[in-house]
Design an enzyme around this catalytic site. Structure first.
Site, PDB file in Angstrom:
ATOM      1  NE  ARG A 104      81.257 -30.766  65.569  1.00 45.25           N
ATOM      2  CZ  ARG A 104      80.118 -31.434  66.246  1.00 45.25           C
ATOM      3  NH1 ARG A 104      80.017 -31.715  67.543  1.00 45.25           N
ATOM      4  NH2 ARG A 104      78.880 -31.339  65.502  1.00 45.25           N
ATOM      5  CG  HIS A 117      74.539 -32.391  61.605  1.00 45.31           C
ATOM      6  ND1 HIS A 117      73.969 -31.851  62.839  1.00 45.31           N
ATOM      7  CD2 HIS A 117      73.851 -33.669  61.267  1.00 45.31           C
ATOM      8  CE1 HIS A 117      72.770 -32.151  63.142  1.00 45.31           C
ATOM      9  NE2 HIS A 117      72.466 -33.442  62.232  1.00 45.31           N
TER      10      HIS A 117
END
Length: 143
Positions: A104, A117
């Site tokens: 991320r 995810h």
């Protein structure tokens, strides 16, 4: 250490950046094996079903719109403590809080467009895997 499986998505913004290979390399270098994978372009109905637990949250519509904005990669990862390891590789949900070197931190654009995810528990992993894959789709790695 427990051998387990977890579910992972490479989200539309990371696919658009051609980051699939780099993200897969991170999984593999951390000892996670990819035992199932496919590219899909979610329909609104599929995205709403997958994220049904968030239906009443204020971010739900934006999340569904984002997740249907382009193709995604869905994969099953297998390894010792796969759920925990994948969550460490991903980094904090908010990329502003994600540690340097996490997926991320490297590929997210915002809290919504946060690149990846991953299941948050073995129970979630089982449910999420079953949403996209049948048992026959998963190829245990024996070598």
């Amino acid at each position: 250490m427990t051998l387990e499986r977890t579910f992972s998505i490479v989200k539309p913004n990371a696919v658009a950046k051609n980051a699939i290979g780099a993200i897969y390399a991170r999984f593999e270098s951390a000892g996670l094996k990819i035992v199932a994978a496919k590219m899909v372009h979610l329909t609104r109905e599929q995205a709403e079903g997958f994220y049904a637990e968030h239906r009443e949250r204020p971010f739900f519509d934006g999340l569904v719109t984002f997740m249907t904005s382009g193709p995604i990669m869905v994969q099953v990862l297998e390894g010792n403590d796969a759920v925990r390891r994948n969550r460490e590789i991903m980094g904090a949900t908010n990329p502003e809080s994600a540690l340097a070197g996490t997926l991320r931190a490297d590929y997210a654009d915002s809290l919504t467009e946060n690149a990846v995810h991953g299941s948050d528990s073995p129970a979630s992993a089982e449910r999420e895997i079953a949403y996209f894959f049948s048992a026959d789709d998963i190829c245990p790695r024996t070598r």
